[in-house]
Design a protein around this motif. Structure first.
Motif, PDB file in Angstrom:
ATOM      1  N   LEU A  86      -7.393  38.446  15.574  1.00 52.57           N
ATOM      2  CA  LEU A  86      -6.004  38.435  16.030  1.00 52.57           C
ATOM      3  C   LEU A  86      -5.474  39.855  16.197  1.00 52.57           C
ATOM      4  O   LEU A  86      -5.939  40.788  15.536  1.00 52.57           O
ATOM      5  CB  LEU A  86      -5.128  37.683  15.023  1.00 52.57           C
ATOM      6  CG  LEU A  86      -5.407  36.198  14.826  1.00 52.57           C
ATOM      7  CD1 LEU A  86      -4.552  35.648  13.682  1.00 52.57           C
ATOM      8  CD2 LEU A  86      -5.140  35.419  16.098  1.00 52.57           C
ATOM      9  N   SER A  87      -4.469  39.988  17.053  1.00 55.70           N
ATOM     10  CA  SER A  87      -3.783  41.275  17.199  1.00 55.70           C
ATOM     11  C   SER A  87      -2.936  41.512  15.946  1.00 55.70           C
ATOM     12  O   SER A  87      -2.775  40.624  15.107  1.00 55.70           O
ATOM     13  CB  SER A  87      -2.877  41.241  18.435  1.00 55.70           C
ATOM     14  OG  SER A  87      -1.812  40.317  18.221  1.00 55.70           O
ATOM     15  N   ASP A  88      -2.373  42.708  15.832  1.00 55.24           N
ATOM     16  CA  ASP A  88      -1.515  43.002  14.682  1.00 55.24           C
ATOM     17  C   ASP A  88      -0.332  42.045  14.617  1.00 55.24           C
ATOM     18  O   ASP A  88       0.041  41.573  13.541  1.00 55.24           O
ATOM     19  CB  ASP A  88      -1.016  44.448  14.733  1.00 55.24           C
ATOM     20  CG  ASP A  88      -2.113  45.450  14.398  1.00 55.24           C
ATOM     21  OD1 ASP A  88      -3.140  45.040  13.820  1.00 55.24           O
ATOM     22  OD2 ASP A  88      -1.931  46.639  14.709  1.00 55.24           O
ATOM     23  N   LYS A  89       0.265  41.740  15.764  1.00 52.99           N
ATOM     24  CA  LYS A  89       1.392  40.799  15.781  1.00 52.99           C
ATOM     25  C   LYS A  89       0.921  39.384  15.479  1.00 52.99           C
ATOM     26  O   LYS A  89       1.621  38.623  14.809  1.00 52.99           O
ATOM     27  CB  LYS A  89       2.122  40.862  17.122  1.00 52.99           C
ATOM     28  CG  LYS A  89       2.937  42.132  17.280  1.00 52.99           C
ATOM     29  CD  LYS A  89       3.794  42.096  18.513  1.00 52.99           C
ATOM     30  CE  LYS A  89       4.623  43.374  18.576  1.00 52.99           C
ATOM     31  NZ  LYS A  89       5.611  43.328  19.655  1.00 52.99           N
ATOM     32  N   GLY A  90      -0.254  39.027  15.940  1.00 54.25           N
ATOM     33  CA  GLY A  90      -0.815  37.714  15.620  1.00 54.25           C
ATOM     34  C   GLY A  90      -1.090  37.583  14.129  1.00 54.25           C
ATOM     35  O   GLY A  90      -0.825  36.535  13.523  1.00 54.25           O
ATOM     36  N   LYS A  91      -1.613  38.663  13.533  1.00 53.77           N
ATOM     37  CA  LYS A  91      -1.835  38.655  12.078  1.00 53.77           C
ATOM     38  C   LYS A  91      -0.513  38.539  11.331  1.00 53.77           C
ATOM     39  O   LYS A  91      -0.420  37.837  10.327  1.00 53.77           O
ATOM     40  CB  LYS A  91      -2.577  39.929  11.653  1.00 53.77           C
ATOM     41  CG  LYS A  91      -4.027  39.954  12.067  1.00 53.77           C
ATOM     42  CD  LYS A  91      -4.696  41.255  11.659  1.00 53.77           C
ATOM     43  CE  LYS A  91      -6.137  41.277  12.120  1.00 53.77           C
ATOM     44  NZ  LYS A  91      -6.808  42.538  11.793  1.00 53.77           N
ATOM     45  N   ALA A  92       0.511  39.233  11.833  1.00 50.79           N
ATOM     46  CA  ALA A  92       1.825  39.173  11.182  1.00 50.79           C
ATOM     47  C   ALA A  92       2.382  37.753  11.248  1.00 50.79           C
ATOM     48  O   ALA A  92       2.929  37.251  10.257  1.00 50.79           O
ATOM     49  CB  ALA A  92       2.791  40.161  11.834  1.00 50.79           C
ATOM     50  N   ARG A  93       2.223  37.077  12.397  1.00 55.04           N
ATOM     51  CA  ARG A  93       2.691  35.686  12.516  1.00 55.04           C
ATOM     52  C   ARG A  93       1.938  34.780  11.538  1.00 55.04           C
ATOM     53  O   ARG A  93       2.542  33.945  10.859  1.00 55.04           O
ATOM     54  CB  ARG A  93       2.497  35.191  13.946  1.00 55.04           C
ATOM     55  CG  ARG A  93       3.509  35.695  14.920  1.00 55.04           C
ATOM     56  CD  ARG A  93       3.348  35.047  16.303  1.00 55.04           C
ATOM     57  NE  ARG A  93       4.082  35.793  17.293  1.00 55.04           N
ATOM     58  CZ  ARG A  93       3.558  36.749  18.071  1.00 55.04           C
ATOM     59  NH1 ARG A  93       2.279  37.041  18.011  1.00 55.04           N
ATOM     60  NH2 ARG A  93       4.322  37.388  18.925  1.00 55.04           N
ATOM     61  N   MET A  94       0.625  34.926  11.496  1.00 54.76           N
ATOM     62  CA  MET A  94      -0.190  34.110  10.593  1.00 54.76           C
ATOM     63  C   MET A  94       0.193  34.383   9.136  1.00 54.76           C
ATOM     64  O   MET A  94       0.311  33.452   8.335  1.00 54.76           O
ATOM     65  CB  MET A  94      -1.673  34.404  10.824  1.00 54.76           C
ATOM     66  CG  MET A  94      -2.604  33.611   9.925  1.00 54.76           C
ATOM     67  SD  MET A  94      -2.582  31.846  10.247  1.00 54.76           S
ATOM     68  CE  MET A  94      -3.495  31.786  11.759  1.00 54.76           C
ATOM     69  N   ASP A  95       0.387  35.659   8.816  1.00 52.79           N
ATOM     70  CA  ASP A  95       0.762  36.018   7.442  1.00 52.79           C
ATOM     71  C   ASP A  95       2.135  35.466   7.070  1.00 52.79           C
ATOM     72  O   ASP A  95       2.341  35.035   5.935  1.00 52.79           O
ATOM     73  CB  ASP A  95       0.728  37.540   7.254  1.00 52.79           C
ATOM     74  CG  ASP A  95      -0.694  38.082   7.197  1.00 52.79           C
ATOM     75  OD1 ASP A  95      -1.616  37.293   6.900  1.00 52.79           O
ATOM     76  OD2 ASP A  95      -0.871  39.289   7.430  1.00 52.79           O
TER      77      ASP A  95
END
Length: 170
Positions: A86-95
């Motif tokens: 995932l992108s950094d923003k995708g990781k942030a959403r998942m987190d």
């Protein structure tokens, strides 16, 4: 992050670091107590009955105190099937999604820990053994460390929101 939220995140991170490093030093306490126990039991033939139990309490404190530090440094266990792609923003959403579950879980755990501490205080609960120690200090520590973990989880929410907004996470 600036203002009150930035200050909250910095203070919570610093507190998590301090408690985490303090927890790491408990390894030396456990080692010393166990060596003392081995010496008294094997060399001078006078076993101490409190050493193993003190080590168990210290190990529990080690786990409790290390929780927020582990969460802050992203060193917890993660099932990484697709997260790393995932992108950094995708990781942030998942987190953010998983932190919501974590906050709920920690809230339930804290509620039970507070009830357990109240019971221990009301009944002067002691562990049934030869040493017979009070369990109030370890239960109080558990409550304090759960509060710190909740604080750290909220700080992570702020960091991930900052990432989603395109700003620095710190």
């Amino acid at each position: 992050m600036r203002g009150v939220i930035g200050t909250y995140v910095r203070v919570t991170d610093a507190l998590s670091d301090y408690v985490g490093y303090l927890a790491a030093s408990l390894i030396f306490v456990m080692g010393a107590v166990l060596m003392f126990d081995a010496f008294t039991r094997n060399v001078i033939q006078m076993p101490v009955h409190w050493a193993i139990e003190l080590t168990q309490f210290t190990l529990a404190a080690y786990y409790f105190m290390g929780g927020a530090f582990t969460l802050k440094n992203n060193e917890h266990v993660r099932m990484d099937l697709f997260y790393s792609n995932l992108s950094d923003k995708g990781k942030a959403r998942m987190d953010l999604l998983t932190i919501g579950c974590l906050i709920f879980y920690l809230g339930v755990l804290l509620s039970g820990a507070i009830a357990s501490l109240e019971y221990a205080i009301a009944t002067n609960e002691k562990r049934f053994s030869i040493w017979n120690p009070s369990v109030i200090p370890i239960k109080a520590l558990m409550v304090a460390c759960l509060v710190l973990m909740l604080m750290q989880a909220v700080a992570l929410v702020f960091k991930h929101i900052a990432t989603l907004r395109g700003g620095p996470a710190r």
